[in-house]
Design an enzyme around this catalytic site. Structure first.
Site, short mmCIF file in Angstrom:
data_model
loop_
_atom_site.label_atom_id
_atom_site.label_comp_id
_atom_site.label_asym_id
_atom_site.label_seq_id
_atom_site.Cartn_x
_atom_site.Cartn_y
_atom_site.Cartn_z
CG ASP A 113 -3.62 -4.82 -34.14
OD1 ASP A 113 -3.59 -4.25 -33.04
OD2 ASP A 113 -4.59 -4.75 -34.92
CE LYS B 41 2.68 0.08 -34.13
NZ LYS B 41 1.66 -0.86 -34.62
N GLY C 199 -2.60 -0.11 -28.79
CA GLY C 199 -2.41 -1.16 -27.79
C GLY C 199 -1.09 -1.87 -28.02
CG HIS C 200 2.26 -0.42 -28.41
ND1 HIS C 200 3.00 0.74 -28.49
CD2 HIS C 200 1.59 -0.51 -29.58
CE1 HIS C 200 2.79 1.30 -29.66
NE2 HIS C 200 1.94 0.57 -30.34
CD GLN D 83 -3.42 4.08 -33.92
OE1 GLN D 83 -2.82 5.13 -34.08
NE2 GLN D 83 -3.88 3.73 -32.73
#
Length: 445
Positions: A14, A17, A41-42, A226
């Site tokens: 988180d 990135k 999750g991006h 991650q």
């Protein structure tokens, strides 16, 4: 000459990135995912549009950029197709630019069933904090050599035979051990065959394609998911993810040689966050209004992209970052969310820990040792001015520059980029990773 850059998270994920990968993609011809699954999750903000990606590489929102899903990614095809559909609704061409390795292990419904049943069976203090999406069980099947892969989909009889065998095993565990419902073979098979026809045109020998692109002089960007402290080998085990999240995995997870990897950019927040269980030495109270942790949580909008859970927040941990820097061989750092600290009178930096009566300056290996660490803090003055949206280093408040300089010294890695907001242009550039002089400049610091 081609220049290839790896972007990795250096904390517990988180770190932001997605924005940085998108920002760097203007210098790349291809973006590669090399590990993890749709537990990643991006979030990308482009003007008024917000894109939330799980499997599709962040470069997809840039026209003309090829996107690759390498063999190190565990793939839920049904989820991937729904993600593609959402992007296509926004007018983004995905199918002609997305290349999927035939070697990707398949996440199938019994994997998520096992994942959720296993987590539910644990007491609250023993739960890992898994997303329940079947990532871990899929990696387990991979290393036990009973997993199904993308290439199996295109041989229906072979796929059916393998599926029956592995489903018999998993249903035994589900029904006998966890007392959970069995997963129906026919439903899994029919859905897999339907999905297979949709992804068939996108399946490509990614390893060969990346080699060819590199030979042609195309810059490539490798996008990690991650963060290093969630790495299955080097993180706070067992409170980790199920894949290797470090820079070295880019080679194995994409099918290329390490010699094709030239610059490692580590992404880190100006503070720390963590989702789920596990030790967190510099953790702060995020519930009490007016305290620093509350500001980090609220101003930073610290909620998981995938799960929606509140992220735990804490002071910047330089001892943990020092460990990440060495594991990844970081060339440069990108500091994100600096603006979240605006207005705090004092800032603490965790420089090391007390453990068993000794002072150590490197995060220990394994959760049990990390949980016993007492953080040692260095205090610095905060700043009253705003850093939000600042685009030049010299326009930052003097105290903010001093804070960043100190992080650079403590982490032993030069800062290349500072992100001051979610938009592409809310970025301070000190050294561009795709500049061939970047490493030489870093070595001189």
């Amino acid at each position: 000459m081609a220049k290839n850059v790896i972007v990795v998270g250096t904390q517990w994920g988180d770190e932001g990135k997605g924005k940085i990968v998108d920002w760097l993609t203007d210098h790349a011809k291809g973006v590669v995912r090399f590990q993890g699954g749709h537990n990643a999750g991006h979030t990308l903000v482009v003007g008024e549009q917000v894109y939330k990606l799980n499997l599709v590489p962040s470069g997809i929102v840039r026209d003309g950029v090829e996107c690759y899903i390498g063999n190190g990614v565990v793939l839920d095809i049904h989820h991937l197709l729904s993600e593609i559909a959402e992007l296509e609704k926004g007018g983004i061409d995905v199918r002609s630019r997305l290349k999927i390795s035939p070697g990707c292990p398949l996440i199938l419904p019994y994997h998520s069933a096992i994942d959720q049943a296993r987590e539910s069976a644990k007491s609250e203090d023993k739960r890992i904090g898994t997303t329940g999406k079947g990532i871990g069980p899929t990696y387990e099947d991979k290393v036990s050599r009973r997993g199904l892969r993308v290439y199996d989909l295109f041989h229906p009889e072979r796929f059916a035979e393998k599926l029956k065998e592995v489903l018999e095993y998993h249903n035994f565990v589900l029904t006998r051990y966890f007392k959970a419902p069995a997963v129906d073979f026919q439903k899994v098979y029919d859905q897999a065959m339907t999905d297979a026809e949709q992804i068939r045109p996108m399946v490509t020998d990614v390893s060969a394609a990346l080699y060819a692109a590199n030979q042609a002089g195309s810059n490539l960007l490798f996008e990690g998911a991650q963060g290093t402290l969630l790495d299955i080998d080097h993180g706070t085990y067992p409170f980790v993810t199920s894949s290797n999240c470090v820079a070295g995995q880019a080679a194995a997870g994409a099918g290329i040689g390490p010699g094709m990897l030239h610059y490692v950019l580590g992404i880190t927040k100006a503070y720390c966050t963590r989702v789920g269980g596990g030790p967190f030495p510099s953790e702060l109270d995020i519930e009490t209004e007016g305290v620093p942790g509350y500001q980090m949580s609220q101003v930073g909008r610290e909620f998981g992209t995938v799960t929606g859970r509140k992220r735990r927040c804490g002071w910047f941990d330089a001892a943990a970052l020092r460990r990440s820097g060495r594991i990844n061989g970081l060339t440069g750092l990108c500091i994100t969310k600096l603006d979240v600290l605006d207005g705090l009178k004092e800032l603490n930096i965790c420089t090391g820990y007390k453990l068993d009566g000794q002072i150590i300056d490197l995060l220990p290996i394994g959760a049990d040792e990390v949980a016993r660490c007492e953080p040692i803090y260095e205090t610095m003055p905060g700043w009253s001015g705003t850093t939000f949206g600042v685009k030049r280093w010299e326009d930052l408040p003097a105290e903010a520059r001093a804070y960043l300089d100190r992080l650079e010294q403590l982490c032993e890695v030069p800062i290349a980029i500072v992100s001051t907001g979610p938009e592409r242009d809310e970025t301070i550039l000190k050294q561009h990773p795709f500049n061939n002089q970047a490493k030489a400049a870093a070595d001189q610091l």
